[in-house]
Design a protein around this motif. Structure first.
Motif, PDB file in Angstrom:
ATOM      1  N   ALA A   1     -12.829   8.652  12.261  1.00  0.00           N
ATOM      2  CA  ALA A   1     -12.216   8.642  10.939  1.00  0.00           C
ATOM      3  C   ALA A   1     -11.006   9.558  10.882  1.00  0.00           C
ATOM      4  O   ALA A   1     -10.998  10.637  11.474  1.00  0.00           O
ATOM      5  CB  ALA A   1     -13.233   9.080   9.893  1.00  0.00           C
ATOM      6  N   ALA A   2      -9.987   9.095  10.155  1.00  0.00           N
ATOM      7  CA  ALA A   2      -8.801   9.901   9.852  1.00  0.00           C
ATOM      8  C   ALA A   2      -8.504   9.713   8.368  1.00  0.00           C
ATOM      9  O   ALA A   2      -8.880   8.696   7.777  1.00  0.00           O
ATOM     10  CB  ALA A   2      -7.620   9.444  10.704  1.00  0.00           C
ATOM     11  N   PHE A   3      -7.833  10.698   7.781  1.00  0.00           N
ATOM     12  CA  PHE A   3      -7.629  10.674   6.344  1.00  0.00           C
ATOM     13  C   PHE A   3      -6.175  10.521   5.922  1.00  0.00           C
ATOM     14  O   PHE A   3      -5.859  10.615   4.743  1.00  0.00           O
ATOM     15  CB  PHE A   3      -8.275  11.916   5.718  1.00  0.00           C
ATOM     16  N   ASN A   4      -5.289  10.281   6.888  1.00  0.00           N
ATOM     17  CA  ASN A   4      -3.904   9.905   6.590  1.00  0.00           C
ATOM     18  C   ASN A   4      -3.320   9.253   7.846  1.00  0.00           C
ATOM     19  O   ASN A   4      -3.915   9.316   8.922  1.00  0.00           O
ATOM     20  CB  ASN A   4      -3.063  11.103   6.120  1.00  0.00           C
ATOM     21  N   GLY A   5      -2.171   8.620   7.677  1.00  0.00           N
ATOM     22  CA  GLY A   5      -1.583   7.885   8.786  1.00  0.00           C
ATOM     23  C   GLY A   5      -1.203   8.744   9.972  1.00  0.00           C
ATOM     24  O   GLY A   5      -1.393   8.346  11.125  1.00  0.00           O
TER      25      GLY A   5
ATOM     26  N   PRO B   1      -8.912   2.907  20.240  1.00  0.00           N
ATOM     27  CA  PRO B   1      -9.971   2.042  19.723  1.00  0.00           C
ATOM     28  C   PRO B   1      -9.625   0.560  19.902  1.00  0.00           C
ATOM     29  O   PRO B   1      -8.475   0.211  20.208  1.00  0.00           O
ATOM     30  CB  PRO B   1     -10.030   2.408  18.237  1.00  0.00           C
ATOM     31  N   ASP B   2     -10.618  -0.281  19.669  1.00  0.00           N
ATOM     32  CA  ASP B   2     -10.429  -1.725  19.755  1.00  0.00           C
ATOM     33  C   ASP B   2      -9.876  -2.298  18.449  1.00  0.00           C
ATOM     34  O   ASP B   2      -9.265  -3.365  18.441  1.00  0.00           O
ATOM     35  CB  ASP B   2     -11.772  -2.405  20.073  1.00  0.00           C
ATOM     36  N   LEU B   3     -10.134  -1.592  17.344  1.00  0.00           N
ATOM     37  CA  LEU B   3      -9.712  -2.044  16.023  1.00  0.00           C
ATOM     38  C   LEU B   3      -9.342  -0.833  15.176  1.00  0.00           C
ATOM     39  O   LEU B   3     -10.019   0.196  15.245  1.00  0.00           O
ATOM     40  CB  LEU B   3     -10.856  -2.810  15.337  1.00  0.00           C
ATOM     41  N   VAL B   4      -8.270  -0.977  14.394  1.00  0.00           N
ATOM     42  CA  VAL B   4      -7.892   0.047  13.422  1.00  0.00           C
ATOM     43  C   VAL B   4      -7.991  -0.578  12.037  1.00  0.00           C
ATOM     44  O   VAL B   4      -7.433  -1.654  11.795  1.00  0.00           O
ATOM     45  CB  VAL B   4      -6.465   0.579  13.655  1.00  0.00           C
ATOM     46  N   ILE B   5      -8.702   0.094  11.150  1.00  0.00           N
ATOM     47  CA  ILE B   5      -8.772  -0.298   9.748  1.00  0.00           C
ATOM     48  C   ILE B   5      -8.001   0.754   8.980  1.00  0.00           C
ATOM     49  O   ILE B   5      -8.347   1.933   9.027  1.00  0.00           O
ATOM     50  CB  ILE B   5     -10.239  -0.359   9.263  1.00  0.00           C
TER      51      ILE B   5
ATOM     52  N   GLY C   1       0.292   3.339   5.025  1.00  0.00           N
ATOM     53  CA  GLY C   1      -0.270   2.317   5.893  1.00  0.00           C
ATOM     54  C   GLY C   1       0.753   1.429   6.565  1.00  0.00           C
ATOM     55  O   GLY C   1       0.578   1.024   7.712  1.00  0.00           O
ATOM     56  N   LEU C   2       1.844   1.100   5.864  1.00  0.00           N
ATOM     57  CA  LEU C   2       2.866   0.250   6.476  1.00  0.00           C
ATOM     58  C   LEU C   2       3.539   0.953   7.641  1.00  0.00           C
ATOM     59  O   LEU C   2       3.733   0.359   8.710  1.00  0.00           O
ATOM     60  CB  LEU C   2       3.904  -0.183   5.431  1.00  0.00           C
ATOM     61  N   GLU C   3       3.870   2.219   7.456  1.00  0.00           N
ATOM     62  CA  GLU C   3       4.447   3.002   8.564  1.00  0.00           C
ATOM     63  C   GLU C   3       3.447   3.102   9.721  1.00  0.00           C
ATOM     64  O   GLU C   3       3.827   2.993  10.890  1.00  0.00           O
ATOM     65  CB  GLU C   3       4.790   4.415   8.107  1.00  0.00           C
TER      66      GLU C   3
ATOM     67  N   ILE D   1      -8.823   4.636   8.885  1.00  0.00           N
ATOM     68  CA  ILE D   1      -7.824   5.542   8.306  1.00  0.00           C
ATOM     69  C   ILE D   1      -7.763   5.273   6.808  1.00  0.00           C
ATOM     70  O   ILE D   1      -7.308   4.204   6.384  1.00  0.00           O
ATOM     71  CB  ILE D   1      -6.429   5.332   8.922  1.00  0.00           C
ATOM     72  N   ASP D   2      -8.254   6.219   6.023  1.00  0.00           N
ATOM     73  CA  ASP D   2      -8.248   6.071   4.564  1.00  0.00           C
ATOM     74  C   ASP D   2      -8.332   7.453   3.940  1.00  0.00           C
ATOM     75  O   ASP D   2      -9.203   8.242   4.316  1.00  0.00           O
ATOM     76  CB  ASP D   2      -9.430   5.199   4.117  1.00  0.00           C
ATOM     77  N   ASP D   3      -7.437   7.743   3.009  1.00  0.00           N
ATOM     78  CA  ASP D   3      -7.420   9.065   2.381  1.00  0.00           C
ATOM     79  C   ASP D   3      -8.492   9.233   1.312  1.00  0.00           C
ATOM     80  O   ASP D   3      -8.787  10.343   0.908  1.00  0.00           O
ATOM     81  CB  ASP D   3      -6.044   9.371   1.784  1.00  0.00           C
ATOM     82  N   ASP D   4      -9.105   8.147   0.865  1.00  0.00           N
ATOM     83  CA  ASP D   4     -10.204   8.225  -0.096  1.00  0.00           C
ATOM     84  C   ASP D   4     -11.468   8.583   0.688  1.00  0.00           C
ATOM     85  O   ASP D   4     -12.027   7.749   1.407  1.00  0.00           O
ATOM     86  CB  ASP D   4     -10.368   6.889  -0.812  1.00  0.00           C
ATOM     87  N   VAL D   5     -11.903   9.825   0.559  1.00  0.00           N
ATOM     88  CA  VAL D   5     -13.002  10.341   1.379  1.00  0.00           C
ATOM     89  C   VAL D   5     -14.270   9.503   1.218  1.00  0.00           C
ATOM     90  O   VAL D   5     -14.915   9.138   2.212  1.00  0.00           O
ATOM     91  CB  VAL D   5     -13.281  11.830   1.050  1.00  0.00           C
ATOM     92  N   LYS D   6     -14.624   9.159  -0.005  1.00  0.00           N
ATOM     93  CA  LYS D   6     -15.853   8.378  -0.229  1.00  0.00           C
ATOM     94  C   LYS D   6     -15.757   6.991   0.396  1.00  0.00           C
ATOM     95  O   LYS D   6     -16.699   6.525   1.020  1.00  0.00           O
ATOM     96  CB  LYS D   6     -16.158   8.275  -1.718  1.00  0.00           C
ATOM     97  N   CYS D   7     -14.620   6.356   0.235  1.00  0.00           N
ATOM     98  CA  CYS D   7     -14.418   5.029   0.830  1.00  0.00           C
ATOM     99  C   CYS D   7     -14.459   5.122   2.355  1.00  0.00           C
ATOM    100  O   CYS D   7     -15.110   4.312   3.014  1.00  0.00           O
ATOM    101  CB  CYS D   7     -13.096   4.447   0.351  1.00  0.00           C
TER     102      CYS D   7
END
Length: 123
Positions: free
Chosen positions: A30-34, A46-50, A60-62, A7-13
């Motif tokens: 992949a997701a682009f917001n919380g 999933p087994d892991l969330v990044i 991210g905290l929410e 989960i990251d809003d920076d598309v390239k990252c």
């Protein structure tokens, strides 16, 4: 095959992280917001969330808090490059307080990142 949600809003990252993880043999979503990430989490389990910490709609905290409420055993890696107004160390520390299992500041070395991912999945 272990499943990882990024989960990251920076598309390239987001794309770079997904590509690196897929090359290591993980099944990656992949997701682009919380908010989008939480929906995908409930669907795919999933087994892991990044998750990044600075995102629109739901930060991210929410996201970490809601993930913990949904599944106390889910492994969570919080990543962040900081912001102009908040110290990165403070934000990453808060992520641990909210339930992240591990934290990493961006930019990070891919080898270190992959070792952290593997460690979280092997615990």
């Amino acid at each position: 095959m272990k499943k990882i949600l990024v989960i990251d809003d920076d598309v390239k990252c987001n794309q770079m992280i997904c590509r690196v993880l897929e090359n290591e043999g993980y099944a990656v979503s992949a997701a682009f917001n919380g908010a989008e990430g939480l929906k995908l989490f409930m669907k795919e389990r999933p087994d892991l969330v990044i998750t990044d910490l600075y995102m629109p709609e739901k930060d991210g905290l929410e996201t970490i808090m809601e993930l913990r409420r949904s599944d106390e055993k889910i492994r969570i890696l919080a990543i962040s490059g900081g912001s102009l107004s908040i110290n990165i160390e403070d934000m990453l520390s808060a992520a641990e307080d909210f339930g992240a299992d591990a934290i990493m500041a961006k930019p990070f070395h891919l080898e270190t990142f992959l070792l952290r991912v593997k460690g979280l999945l092997d615990e």
